[in-house]
Design an enzyme around this catalytic site. Structure first.
Site, PDB file in Angstrom:
ATOM      1  N   SER A  74      12.032  28.965  69.675  1.00 33.63           N
ATOM      2  CA  SER A  74      11.535  29.638  68.579  1.00 33.63           C
ATOM      3  C   SER A  74      12.462  29.912  67.514  1.00 33.63           C
ATOM      4  O   SER A  74      12.164  30.561  66.296  1.00 33.63           O
ATOM      5  CB  SER A  74      10.898  30.884  68.788  1.00 33.63           C
ATOM      6  OG  SER A  74      11.817  31.691  69.808  1.00 33.63           O
TER       7      SER A  74
ATOM      8  N   THR B 144      14.528  31.684  62.285  1.00 32.10           N
ATOM      9  CA  THR B 144      13.663  31.481  63.135  1.00 32.10           C
ATOM     10  C   THR B 144      13.072  29.978  62.784  1.00 32.10           C
ATOM     11  O   THR B 144      13.205  29.460  61.772  1.00 32.10           O
ATOM     12  CB  THR B 144      12.375  32.354  62.829  1.00 32.10           C
ATOM     13  OG1 THR B 144      11.483  31.965  63.455  1.00 32.10           O
ATOM     14  CG2 THR B 144      11.788  32.293  61.302  1.00 32.10           C
TER      15      THR B 144
ATOM     16  N   THR C  58      11.297  35.180  66.768  1.00 32.09           N
ATOM     17  CA  THR C  58      12.385  35.368  65.749  1.00 32.09           C
ATOM     18  C   THR C  58      13.488  36.058  66.235  1.00 32.09           C
ATOM     19  O   THR C  58      13.259  37.185  66.724  1.00 32.09           O
ATOM     20  CB  THR C  58      11.937  35.886  64.377  1.00 32.09           C
ATOM     21  OG1 THR C  58      10.737  35.031  63.846  1.00 32.09           O
ATOM     22  CG2 THR C  58      12.968  36.200  63.576  1.00 32.09           C
TER      23      THR C  58
ATOM     24  N   ARG D 229       4.606  25.575  55.691  1.00 29.12           N
ATOM     25  CA  ARG D 229       4.463  27.078  55.742  1.00 29.12           C
ATOM     26  C   ARG D 229       5.695  27.856  55.909  1.00 29.12           C
ATOM     27  O   ARG D 229       6.697  27.469  56.677  1.00 29.12           O
ATOM     28  CB  ARG D 229       3.626  27.215  57.258  1.00 29.12           C
ATOM     29  CG  ARG D 229       3.108  28.642  57.357  1.00 29.12           C
ATOM     30  CD  ARG D 229       4.156  29.405  58.505  1.00 29.12           C
ATOM     31  NE  ARG D 229       3.709  30.768  58.830  1.00 29.12           N
ATOM     32  CZ  ARG D 229       4.765  31.425  59.491  1.00 29.12           C
ATOM     33  NH1 ARG D 229       5.570  31.066  59.782  1.00 29.12           N
ATOM     34  NH2 ARG D 229       3.960  32.613  59.833  1.00 29.12           N
TER      35      ARG D 229
ATOM     36  N   THR E 265       9.382  40.967  63.666  1.00 31.58           N
ATOM     37  CA  THR E 265       8.912  39.662  64.483  1.00 31.58           C
ATOM     38  C   THR E 265       7.588  39.776  64.558  1.00 31.58           C
ATOM     39  O   THR E 265       6.752  40.674  64.456  1.00 31.58           O
ATOM     40  CB  THR E 265       9.710  39.647  66.065  1.00 31.58           C
ATOM     41  OG1 THR E 265       9.202  38.971  66.551  1.00 31.58           O
ATOM     42  CG2 THR E 265       9.130  41.148  66.607  1.00 31.58           C
ATOM     43  N   GLY E 266       6.768  38.650  64.893  1.00 32.21           N
ATOM     44  CA  GLY E 266       5.415  38.282  65.052  1.00 32.21           C
ATOM     45  C   GLY E 266       4.646  37.584  63.959  1.00 32.21           C
ATOM     46  O   GLY E 266       5.498  36.920  63.330  1.00 32.21           O
TER      47      GLY E 266
HETATM   48  C1  SD4 Z   1       7.194  33.998  61.363  1.00 32.76           C
HETATM   49  N1  SD4 Z   1       7.629  36.193  61.757  1.00 32.76           N
HETATM   50  O1  SD4 Z   1       7.551  32.766  61.140  1.00 32.76           O
HETATM   51  C2  SD4 Z   1       7.886  34.855  62.047  1.00 32.76           C
HETATM   52  C3  SD4 Z   1       7.914  34.356  63.523  1.00 32.76           C
HETATM   53  C4  SD4 Z   1       8.437  35.430  64.540  1.00 32.76           C
HETATM   54  O2  SD4 Z   1       9.009  36.345  66.332  1.00 32.76           O
HETATM   55  O3  SD4 Z   1       8.935  36.619  64.201  1.00 32.76           O
HETATM   56  N2  SD4 Z   1       8.564  35.281  65.620  1.00 32.76           N
HETATM   57  O4  SD4 Z   1       5.977  34.382  61.060  1.00 32.76           O
END
Ligand code: SD4
Length: 339
Positions: free
Chosen positions: A91, A211, A193, A221, A244-245
């Protein structure tokens, strides 16, 4: 839809191999089943906190650099280059899951205690976006460079262009193409991330984020991670926060900036993270993203108090200090994946 819901639930229960939920909870010491309430802890200086299990080796490197007298920014860069270069971390950086077109596109940002910052988004072919972000901060009059322009800048700074799509990531992408018929799958195991916050020996706060973003995203995106105020924000007078998320949810709510503002108003890091996660939940509870929504924040304040809090279970973070070295903590959370 129900297939996807089943998939997400299985992931949350730890039955899918590539799940970060699985990998995170399995490594997190004896407290794995019981979330630790992480607040009000006074950290010593320096102090390092970062998201997920890949935070541990990153923290260790950052710590080593801080101890060797490197600046917090250089130490953060060095730490984040570890997961960026690791093909097993699916990731971040090299080995990250590609987008729907099989392209690995990377986002990163870095910010220092003077509020100076740099970022790259939608960068392809460069293994270390955190380093390019640092160079944007230090060698340009801008904050963010994107796409082809970011690549050209990186090349002009001496970075090497290389293929970041590993055979494993390509195989997973091909498999996903077959099964998911080109629909995006956005959930926890695709969202890992690394975000890091550091308090240096002088008590100054800096941070970074890197990330490959959401796996199988649309080409072009960009998530929250390279956006100062969304994926990362700090104010050296107050503290710092990082996320994160699901980046879309964090961008919609200016997540990290809001956590810092709440700390400015006197909330503890835990209270501030919790309030913003509640806000994100309230804004999304009737939203199409809700079935797979996960967001988590880490935060620190000037006293060295720290916290991690997420909407749903499964989020953890690495912390490093002088007294106890490096270890993982489970974030407290609002709700389980079943709710
Ligand atoms: C995203 N927030 O590209 C990032 C991905 C992520 O843990 O946080 N992963 O949306």
């Amino acid at each position: 839809m129900s297939d996807r819901r089943d998939f997400i639930k299985k992931a949350a229960l730890g039955t899918i191999g590539i799940s970060s939920v699985l990998s995170c909870t399995s490594v997190t010491s004896a407290t794995a089943a019981v979330p630790v309430v992480s607040s009000g802890k006074k950290g010593s200086k320096p102090f390092v906190i970062s998201t997920w299990n890949h935070g541990l080796p990153a923290n260790d490197e950052t710590w080593k650099q801080l101890k060797n007298g490197k600046s917090a920014i250089d130490a953060i860069e060095a730490g984040m280059r570890i997961p960026e270069a690791d093909p097993k971390v699916r990731s971040v950086g090299y080995g990250g899951f590609p987008d729907r077109e099989g392209k690995v596109t990377l986002d990163a940002c870095i910010m220092d205690h003077n509020s100076d910052c740099g970022a790259v988004s939608f960068l392809q072919g460069i293994k270390h976006p955190i380093s390019v972000a640092k160079n944007v901060m230090q060698n340009t009059p801008h904050v963010m460079l994107s796409g082809e322009g970011a690549l050209q800048f990186a090349l002009s700074e001496g970075f090497k262009e290389e293929n970041l799509l590993t055979a494993e990531a390509e195989a997973d992408w091909k498999k996903w193409m077959e099964e998911s018929k080109y629909k995006p799958v956005i959930n926890m195991e695709n969202h890992d991330t690394i975000s890091m916050l550091v308090i240096d020996k002088d008590g100054n706060i800096s941070g970074g984020c890197t990330t490959s973003g959401a796996a199988w995203k649309m080409h072009g995106r960009v998530g929250d991670s390279p956006i100062i105020g969304a994926g990362l924000f700090l104010d050296n007078e107050v503290g710092g926060a990082a996320s994160t998320g699901l980046g879309e949810a964090v961008i919609r709510t200016a997540g990290s900036a809001m956590v810092v503002e709440l700390m400015r108003q006197g909330k503890s890091p835990l209270e501030a993270c919790k309030e913003i996660v509640e806000r994100i939940y309230n804004k999304h509870k009737n939203h199409r993203d809700m079935e797979y929504l996960q967001v988590g924040f880490i935060a620190i304040n000037k006293n060295g108090e720290h916290a991690g809090y997420s909407l749903r279970s499964g989020f953890n973070y690495a912390i490093t200090d002088e007294a106890e070295g490096s270890r993982m903590e489970d974030a407290t959370f609002k709700m389980s994946w079943e709710e």
